[in-house]
Design a protein around this motif. Structure first.
Motif, PDB file in Angstrom:
ATOM      1  N   ALA A   1      11.708 -75.618 -16.927  1.00 18.84           N
ATOM      2  CA  ALA A   1      10.769 -74.976 -16.007  1.00 18.84           C
ATOM      3  C   ALA A   1      11.510 -74.628 -14.725  1.00 18.84           C
ATOM      4  O   ALA A   1      12.393 -75.366 -14.282  1.00 18.84           O
ATOM      5  N   VAL A   2      11.131 -73.502 -14.143  1.00 14.14           N
ATOM      6  CA  VAL A   2      11.739 -73.045 -12.897  1.00 14.14           C
ATOM      7  C   VAL A   2      10.667 -73.081 -11.814  1.00 14.14           C
ATOM      8  O   VAL A   2       9.593 -72.499 -11.985  1.00 14.14           O
ATOM      9  N   ASP A   3      10.962 -73.777 -10.693  1.00 12.11           N
ATOM     10  CA  ASP A   3       9.971 -73.851  -9.617  1.00 12.11           C
ATOM     11  C   ASP A   3      10.107 -72.660  -8.672  1.00 12.11           C
ATOM     12  O   ASP A   3      10.953 -71.773  -8.869  1.00 12.11           O
ATOM     13  N   GLU A   4       9.259 -72.648  -7.635  1.00 10.95           N
ATOM     14  CA  GLU A   4       9.236 -71.514  -6.708  1.00 10.95           C
ATOM     15  C   GLU A   4      10.542 -71.340  -5.917  1.00 10.95           C
ATOM     16  O   GLU A   4      10.796 -70.293  -5.340  1.00 10.95           O
ATOM     17  N   HIS A   5      11.392 -72.365  -5.894  1.00 11.28           N
ATOM     18  CA  HIS A   5      12.675 -72.297  -5.199  1.00 11.28           C
ATOM     19  C   HIS A   5      13.824 -71.914  -6.133  1.00 11.28           C
ATOM     20  O   HIS A   5      14.972 -71.844  -5.700  1.00 11.28           O
ATOM     21  N   GLY A   6      13.510 -71.699  -7.396  1.00 15.98           N
ATOM     22  CA  GLY A   6      14.542 -71.357  -8.374  1.00 15.98           C
ATOM     23  C   GLY A   6      15.217 -72.560  -8.999  1.00 15.98           C
ATOM     24  O   GLY A   6      16.153 -72.409  -9.779  1.00 15.98           O
ATOM     25  N   ASP A   7      14.752 -73.764  -8.660  1.00 15.70           N
ATOM     26  CA  ASP A   7      15.323 -74.978  -9.247  1.00 15.70           C
ATOM     27  C   ASP A   7      14.762 -75.181 -10.653  1.00 15.70           C
ATOM     28  O   ASP A   7      13.573 -74.987 -10.901  1.00 15.70           O
ATOM     29  N   THR A   8      15.631 -75.584 -11.558  1.00 15.30           N
ATOM     30  CA  THR A   8      15.246 -75.785 -12.957  1.00 15.30           C
ATOM     31  C   THR A   8      15.101 -77.280 -13.235  1.00 15.30           C
ATOM     32  O   THR A   8      15.947 -78.076 -12.831  1.00 15.30           O
ATOM     33  N   THR A   9      14.023 -77.635 -13.925  1.00 15.99           N
ATOM     34  CA  THR A   9      13.832 -79.016 -14.363  1.00 15.99           C
ATOM     35  C   THR A   9      13.610 -79.023 -15.873  1.00 15.99           C
ATOM     36  O   THR A   9      12.987 -78.111 -16.417  1.00 15.99           O
ATOM     37  N   ALA A  10      14.145 -80.044 -16.522  1.00 19.42           N
ATOM     38  CA  ALA A  10      13.975 -80.203 -17.964  1.00 19.42           C
ATOM     39  C   ALA A  10      12.803 -81.139 -18.222  1.00 19.42           C
ATOM     40  O   ALA A  10      12.622 -82.133 -17.521  1.00 19.42           O
ATOM     41  N   HIS A  11      12.010 -80.791 -19.211  1.00 16.94           N
ATOM     42  CA  HIS A  11      10.866 -81.610 -19.595  1.00 16.94           C
ATOM     43  C   HIS A  11      10.984 -81.958 -21.072  1.00 16.94           C
ATOM     44  O   HIS A  11      11.197 -81.074 -21.902  1.00 16.94           O
ATOM     45  N   THR A  12      10.877 -83.228 -21.387  1.00 15.66           N
ATOM     46  CA  THR A  12      10.812 -83.677 -22.767  1.00 15.66           C
ATOM     47  C   THR A  12       9.338 -83.752 -23.137  1.00 15.66           C
ATOM     48  O   THR A  12       8.550 -84.377 -22.433  1.00 15.66           O
ATOM     49  N   ILE A  13       8.967 -83.107 -24.226  1.00 15.86           N
ATOM     50  CA  ILE A  13       7.566 -83.074 -24.629  1.00 15.86           C
ATOM     51  C   ILE A  13       7.418 -83.736 -25.990  1.00 15.86           C
ATOM     52  O   ILE A  13       8.128 -83.392 -26.942  1.00 15.86           O
ATOM     53  N   LEU A  14       6.520 -84.684 -26.047  1.00 17.71           N
ATOM     54  CA  LEU A  14       6.125 -85.324 -27.300  1.00 17.71           C
ATOM     55  C   LEU A  14       4.705 -84.881 -27.570  1.00 17.71           C
ATOM     56  O   LEU A  14       3.826 -85.064 -26.733  1.00 17.71           O
TER      57      LEU A  14
END
Length: 127
Positions: free
Chosen positions: A103-116
């Motif tokens: 996911a990319v936030d409003e500042h352009g930072d990317t975060t990874a999400h693990t989804i189960l």
């Protein structure tokens, strides 16, 4: 790992009544609401039915405003995540799946999400 299909009504029989099923559901919802993990309950089309406060806080949204939206509508998913497609896969296989999205936030930072994701059956045996 072996997954076993568990029917909430089987568990609720230990409570000896329909009130037991209601109590079990309330306990499950209380557990989700107090969890520090991001928890969402979706329908088969991937629309959010419930979002806990941990997810709402980190995603900077109001949980009550997420009802009926998809996770892709809330988060700017960079990896082409299709919640409905994943849910169809779960329903077809009757098995949980684990995957990752970015996911990319409003500042352009990317975060990874693990989804189960895992299926939940009702007392009629439907997912």
């Amino acid at each position: 790992m072996q997954w076993e299909k568990v029917d909430a009504s089987d568990i609720a029989q230990k409570f000896h009544s329909v009130d037991g099923e209601i109590q079990l559901l309330r306990s499950f919802m209380a557990m989700l609401s107090k969890s520090g993990l991001h928890c969402a309950i979706e329908d088969s089309a991937g629309r959010i039915l419930y979002l806990n406060s941990a997810a709402a806080k980190d995603w900077k949204v109001k949980a009550s405003e997420c009802h009926g939206q998809t996770i892709s509508e809330i988060l700017d998913i960079a990896s082409g995540y299709d919640s409905a497609k994943q849910n169809r896969r779960i329903i077809a296989n009757e098995r949980p799946i684990v995957f990752f999205v970015l996911a990319v936030d409003e500042h352009g930072d990317t975060t990874a999400h693990t989804i189960l994701k895992f299926p939940v059956w009702d007392s009629d045996g439907d997912i």
